[in-house]
Enzyme design. Structure first.
Site, PDB file in Angstrom:
ATOM      1  N   LYS A 198      -0.575  16.326   6.083  1.00  0.00           N
ATOM      2  CA  LYS A 198      -0.300  15.187   5.217  1.00  0.00           C
ATOM      3  C   LYS A 198       0.122  13.979   6.053  1.00  0.00           C
ATOM      4  O   LYS A 198      -0.236  12.854   5.754  1.00  0.00           O
ATOM      5  CB  LYS A 198       0.813  15.577   4.251  1.00  0.00           C
ATOM      6  N   GLN A 199       0.887  14.236   7.120  1.00  0.00           N
ATOM      7  CA  GLN A 199       1.555  13.124   7.794  1.00  0.00           C
ATOM      8  C   GLN A 199       1.974  13.566   9.193  1.00  0.00           C
ATOM      9  O   GLN A 199       1.871  14.725   9.544  1.00  0.00           O
ATOM     10  CB  GLN A 199       2.785  12.722   6.994  1.00  0.00           C
ATOM     11  N   TRP A 251      15.147  11.908   4.452  1.00  0.00           N
ATOM     12  CA  TRP A 251      15.208  11.684   5.902  1.00  0.00           C
ATOM     13  C   TRP A 251      14.650  10.319   6.286  1.00  0.00           C
ATOM     14  O   TRP A 251      14.866   9.856   7.396  1.00  0.00           O
ATOM     15  CB  TRP A 251      14.501  12.807   6.659  1.00  0.00           C
ATOM     16  N   ASP A 252      13.950   9.687   5.321  1.00  0.00           N
ATOM     17  CA  ASP A 252      13.439   8.339   5.533  1.00  0.00           C
ATOM     18  C   ASP A 252      14.516   7.432   6.123  1.00  0.00           C
ATOM     19  O   ASP A 252      14.240   6.590   6.984  1.00  0.00           O
ATOM     20  CB  ASP A 252      12.982   7.723   4.194  1.00  0.00           C
ATOM     21  N   GLU A 304       4.155  18.084   4.530  1.00  0.00           N
ATOM     22  CA  GLU A 304       4.500  18.778   3.285  1.00  0.00           C
ATOM     23  C   GLU A 304       3.314  19.437   2.593  1.00  0.00           C
ATOM     24  O   GLU A 304       3.482  20.043   1.537  1.00  0.00           O
ATOM     25  CB  GLU A 304       5.223  17.806   2.337  1.00  0.00           C
TER      26      GLU A 304
END
Lengths: 780, 780
Positions: free
Chosen positions: B608-609, B352-353, B495
């Site tokens: 995580k993000q 998806w980046d 994640e």
């Protein structure tokens, strides 16, 4: 590379770390047991390093355009040390008090040094390792590390690495990684084409508990990362025990399936049990058990040499060390690789090296091992028959390069660049180097002569002789004009020459093969009824005998010309002579190919290696003494010894011809093939045949051992400067001890049957109960 | 790693050789053109080096138990120099006056040093290299070497090496080696499973004729060995030109066979011609042509930043450099790898980046490139449909990791070790991370909004929207008890958390996808008749519209609770809070996994993000300003930014919320993902999405670019210390120049259609002929 301690004669020692010798050191100091061999790569990594772990028989084809080879299996030798954040490496910071030794008595390699890191931390390190001769699956490593300049943090990564390739070709799947019981690292992978399951286990033990232990799994790499804080002077001892198991191991094989099982569960469970046992015993106990086996080996096999140059003794013991780790004595499914299992060179394939250069050693020291090697050829008959068919011949045409039993010919198609065309030079040996088929027949004869093993002849020997003779009978070409059979378009032992006609070595060996097979077939019905029943169901043996005899009679065998020279082949004596001086002194191998293309080489009177001289060595009775001498001196002057097979055989001839100084010089050249100063000589592995040659130089050359006319004979050709030499022999069921001094040669009967032997022209009978010792005065 | 020259802002410079940074330097200084990328490995070898050559789209599966990946192709960068017998290496002897620079303006890397060999010889060396932006097949290298302490003998080996693997997995056959015309080295190999022919050529040019040139062919290695004798002060200049061609190159592809040909002859002939042309032009002319292309790129794409900290400017230009070499703008058969083609990390797969982090940059600077990226997804629909079927869903379920068009899902099955069990952790993203399907639909909307490209909608966009919505319609789960649809058992952007229910980001994106598709479908018959004909032949579109609307209405969408917090998922706000301080300051990535197993991580309130923050960034209009602020601050405190996707998106939110210092700090963190001091951050390649994020921080964050409600809006969030910022944008066919100072934001219409835009709350219309410039006072 090698310097020895005069007092000992047992230690291969390296006292300096020179990056040019990295790969050579890995080969020379390789450790193993004939099942598992590990190259002696430094634990830390270097450019030019070629880590290697090989297990006999695990042949695999990496990709469609390659040939089957022995895979370089996942590695357990790597150890990454980080000392206060600085990676330990001898080309960083500075080192002193360095020594790396292989103790031939125990098989252990020890490396000690004091290292100052780029940050100035000083540590003492001592690495040890061995591959067990007692438990063939096992390798063990230890490290003692002591901070000398202050306390420090140490991080150590150690485990299993399956990124290893054969020079870029990968044979193993990445595999499944598991940590068992929180401490055993296990990797289960498969060879990609032959589908052999491979399980690798390792476990670590420490004298101090690590502050932290963390499993790290990356692609094709599974390690534990251990962290320690050490006080100044506090020694950490680490032990790493590792074991390898594969589906090709003997316990998984059966007569109907010699390749073994594809059952990963059974293989990995065998490893699970093995690593537990090893972990319970520890490095020192495991080493002691292995060292006891080495001790027993030396007890039986040592050859003692008393020479002013201690390298004469060390070179031979070095050869005996490698002769012991290159063979799996109980497994007739595998041959011996041209580099043993000490490197990727020659892909683990077996050549004529086995029969002509190695087998005599095993035959006269461990006849059962020699039988195993010949059984390997017998079990490879299907591939040899297929090669014959594919080439439109009959019988068994043995592959020039052999791998697994049913692989058939595995010689690669292309080699180095041709300097004229820039193309890869086609490798023609697999197509044209035919003498190997006769060499194997000759080895059957030698084995039978030395052992009288009738059971072997009945089961394997007779069939090998008949099938090899059938090949030659179909291979001969009738030439109407001279009215004789010839053998055209071959490569003889001298591989500089392609497409030659009537190579003397090949023709004489073929003639001998036909003749000997015919004789054996005439005795077969009575002497070996099993073989008779088997072979006569397939062939009309009396007709074959007639055909073999008739063809042998009409086969052209080169004889000395008016100048007394026997032509190596039809073309050789008419070729252009060039000054060979600079190639005779060549630093590397194949230097001449940097000046001449293969097409040009075919027109030059220069030999790579013993060829006609090989004939003089194998069949000394063919020609008179003067002819032998004349031909030896002529061909020696044209030979570059650009093969490790060469010096040793020339040495034997020189000894027999009493060219004593030349013989000793050639012996030392043979020892230097791997132990000499050339930094690149052995990067891809030691030279197996050279190890057999070193033994042959001493036993067949200096002690004059001959086996001709079925009689064991010995003679004293001891080099003038040598004071004494002693070794044991097996011959027709007897065990003998031979001792030479400049004055005499003496043979003592140690055990077994009574035997007759010839000592310097005189026949003796020795037995346990009768005369136990024979002596003769100085030779020559 | 990086220090810049303040005056310039264009140079990435390394002034010290530190072995810990070897692999990172290779990634950061990688060179390429979107077709061919080379890691910047030093010509000589080092432990830890990871040479790499990648060509877009050449995906191959090395072995059965692996997934398809981008192969590391044979290498041309290696150069072995031997100076009076001493191998050149910076960790031998000693070096001084060292500098290695990447000039972003030209794409050239230059490395200079003075080296004293272990024998004491002193030489000056200057290595140069580039990958051509003008001729995509071409890479060029040069070396100038000058003896400074006396005359010396130099031996240089250079050519092609196919021993290179992807961390031990080999993708290429050994290949055929040929020397053409005595000087061009050619290697023709195949990828082992996808059977792509690959031809590699190189040729050398010297300022002095070599004394000797010898072709050396070894296994998987083909080099020329050149020997020189140089006088003191005499400079030798060597040029090496190399080119790569493959059967997957665009000229060999056709609509009916996008994979291209398997015709090695055509591929190698293309290379034969290419290398001849290159050899005729030489390094300097080839570099000049490539540098002109770079100059044109910067002309169009540079973002000027005037900040007291010169790294602010350099970080952005570094990102723009990599944004240009990671994409093949004209090839819709390939995506962008998560590491571009700068390393083996993530196997060259697209995530998806591409849509969320990279596509905005391309869309606003080169809309055609953005279309190419979306066409790649459209051409990948067969694999996405297959993944949906295999998971018992309908429509298109896009792979979490994508490789070649028809590969479908290629996420590997296992990752690192679980510290609790010691087993490999299963990678569940391919099974559970579903939001990517909505992300791609969102990118279709964004592209259409920014370009109004009806042809794209007709051919690709409508189909992508309908198929993605069909997936969501089948994916929703009806829960009788609350009487609503939910999306359970997913992984959201965060994640660390597996098997979560109703991830807010996923649910809102799914709802949006259903709603937007329904709206498009209602307009389709009139607006995009081609798509209408195509899709209505397969589906009853009016029924689908009803279904999408009904399901979207009944889909549960998390809202702020009494405390104002929107739950990231059903579980999150009830999880255990731990002190995150030490992980917030983590040196590496995933440090927390050294303390907690995956099972434990599922129970900790740590992200995580950007996850809920990602929702605030993509749909800022969902919640009021206070809710946005509250949620941002809360989730920022629980986020470790253990992903390169994270800092940049948090930076944008911080800028929008006028958290100015935090925004600048987060921007600098984003720049440090690859340029920062962590020696291991980028070993396996740079972080593609991070490059897009750096651009987004500046353009979307500090210049406040938003695209919501189909209107382009800008706002001034310039960091207090920055004096000026300027860049160009493309929007609905217009080209605009934007300039910010602390006082004002100004937009100039450069070319193209008239457009409306919002500057700090005020609407403006700009065109070529009317108002060309709009200005607004300072923001915030």
């Amino acid at each position: 590379m090698s310097e020895n301690k005069p007092a000992q004669g047992w230690i291969i020692e390296e006292t300096s770390f020179d990056p040019r010798y990295i790969a050579k050191g890995e080969s020379i100091l390789a450790q193993g047991n004939g099942y598992l061999n590990l190259r002696c790569a430094q634990e830390e990594g270097y450019v030019g390093q070629r880590r290697g772990a090989f297990i006999t028989g695990t042949f695999n084809k990496s990709m469609e355009d390659e040939v089957t080879e022995l895979p370089n299996l996942p590695d357990v030798t790597e150890l990454v040390l980080s000392i206060r954040g600085e990676r330990f490496s001898m080309d960083r910071g500075c080192w002193e008090d360095y020594a790396r030794t292989l103790d031939l008595r125990t098989g252990e390699v020890v490396r000690r040094l004091r290292w100052t890191s780029p940050k100035g931390d000083v540590v003492e390190l001592c690495f040890r390792r061995f591959v067990s001769l007692d438990e063939e699956h096992l390798a063990a490593f230890s490290l003692e590390l002591t901070p000398r300049s202050g306390p420090l943090e140490l991080v150590m990564e150690s485990g299993i690495n399956s990124r290893i390739t054969n020079t870029g070709s990968q044979h193993c799947t990445e595999g499944e990684k598991r940590l068992l019981g929180g401490e055993v690292l296990r990797l289960c992978a498969w060879t990609c084409q032959s589908q052999i399951p491979v399980a690798i286990h390792c476990v670590h033990r420490f004298s101090l508990p690590p502050e932290r232990a963390l499993p790290v799994m990356e692609r094709r790499r599974f390690v534990n990362r251990y962290s320690f804080r050490l006080a100044q002077g506090q020694t950490l001892r680490m032990e790493k025990l590792a074991c390898y198991h594969t589906g090709r191991d003997l316990p998984f094989a059966a007569p109907e399936c010699p390749a073994g099982t594809g059952d990963m569960a059974a293989v990995s469970e065998a490893g699970d049990a093995c690593i537990q046992t090893a972990a319970g015993r520890g490095y020192d106990a495991l080493l002691a058990a292995s060292a006891r086996r080495w001790s027993a080996y030396w007890e039986k096999n040592d050859v003692e040499i008393d020479s002013p140059d201690p390298l004469d003794q060390l070179g031979l013991r070095f050869a005996l060390y490698h002769l012991n780790i290159m063979i799996k004595r109980d497994d007739s499914r595998v041959g011996i690789g041209a580099k043993g299992m000490t490197g990727e060179g020659y892909k683990g394939h077996s050549f004529w090296d086995t029969e002509m250069f190695l087998l005599p050693h095993y035959l006269f020291t461990d006849p059962a091992a020699a039988r195993t090697l010949l059984e390997y050829r017998w079990r490879s008959l299907p591939g040899a028959r297929r090669k014959a068919r594919e080439n439109r011949y009959e019988g068994a045409m043995f592959p020039w390069e052999s791998a697994w039993l049913d692989d058939g010919e595995v010689t690669p198609q292309f080699g180095a660049a041709d300097i004229a065309t820039g193309d890869s030079i086609p490798i023609l040996t697999g197509l044209l180097e035919h003498h190997i088929t006769a060499d194997i027949a000759w080895a059957v004869w030698l084995y039978y002569t030395a052992t009288g093993d009738e059971a072997f002849m009945d089961r394997c020997g007779c069939e090998l002789l008949v099938e090899t003779a059938r090949f030659w009978a179909s291979r001969l070409e009738w030439r109407g004009e001279p009215g004789r059979y010839e053998i055209r378009n071959v490569i003889g032992p001298d591989e500089y020459k392609e497409h030659v006609d009537n190579n003397a070595f090949t023709n004489y060996m073929a003639a001998w093969n036909l003749e000997y097979a015919a004789g054996i077939m005439e005795r077969m019905e009575r002497a070996w009824p099993g073989a008779w029943a088997n072979l006569s169901s397939r062939y009309n043996l009396p007709d074959l005998v007639q055909e073999f005899r008739a063809k042998r009679q009409a086969l052209y065998l080169p004889v000395p010309g008016p100048d007394g020279l026997v032509p190596q082949n039809d073309q050789y004596l008419g070729l252009e002579k060039i000054d060979l001086t600079r190639y005779k002194c060549q630093a590397g191998v194949s230097d001449i190919y940097e000046d001449y293309s293969q097409a040009q080489m075919n027109h030059l009177m220069v030999s790579k290696q013993a060829d006609l001289v090989m004939l003089l060595r194998i069949m000394p009775e063919l020609f008179d003494a003067e002819t032998r001498r004349k031909n030896f001196l002529f061909y020696e002057s044209r030979t570059l010894h650009d093969s490790s097979l060469s010096h040793g055989q020339h040495c034997i001839l020189a000894a027999w011809l009493s060219l004593e100084e030349m013989a000793l010089e050639l012996y030392r050249h043979a020892c230097a093939v791997d132990l000499g100063p050339n930094p690149a000589s052995s990067d891809e592995g030691i030279h197996s045949a050279s190890m057999g040659n070193i033994w042959q130089c001493v036993v067949c050359g200096f002690a004059g051992l001959q086996w001709h006319a079925d009689v064991l004979s010995l003679d004293n050709h001891l080099p003038k400067s040598w004071r004494r030499m002693a070794f044991c022999l097996e011959w027709q069921g007897a065990r003998l001890r031979v001792e030479l001094t400049p004055e005499r040669i003496a043979v003592t009967h140690l055990s077994g049957r009574a035997v007759r032997l010839q000592l310097a022209q005189t026949m003796h009978t020795l037995s346990q109960n009768g005369a136990q010792r024979a002596e003769s005065g100085g030779g020559n």
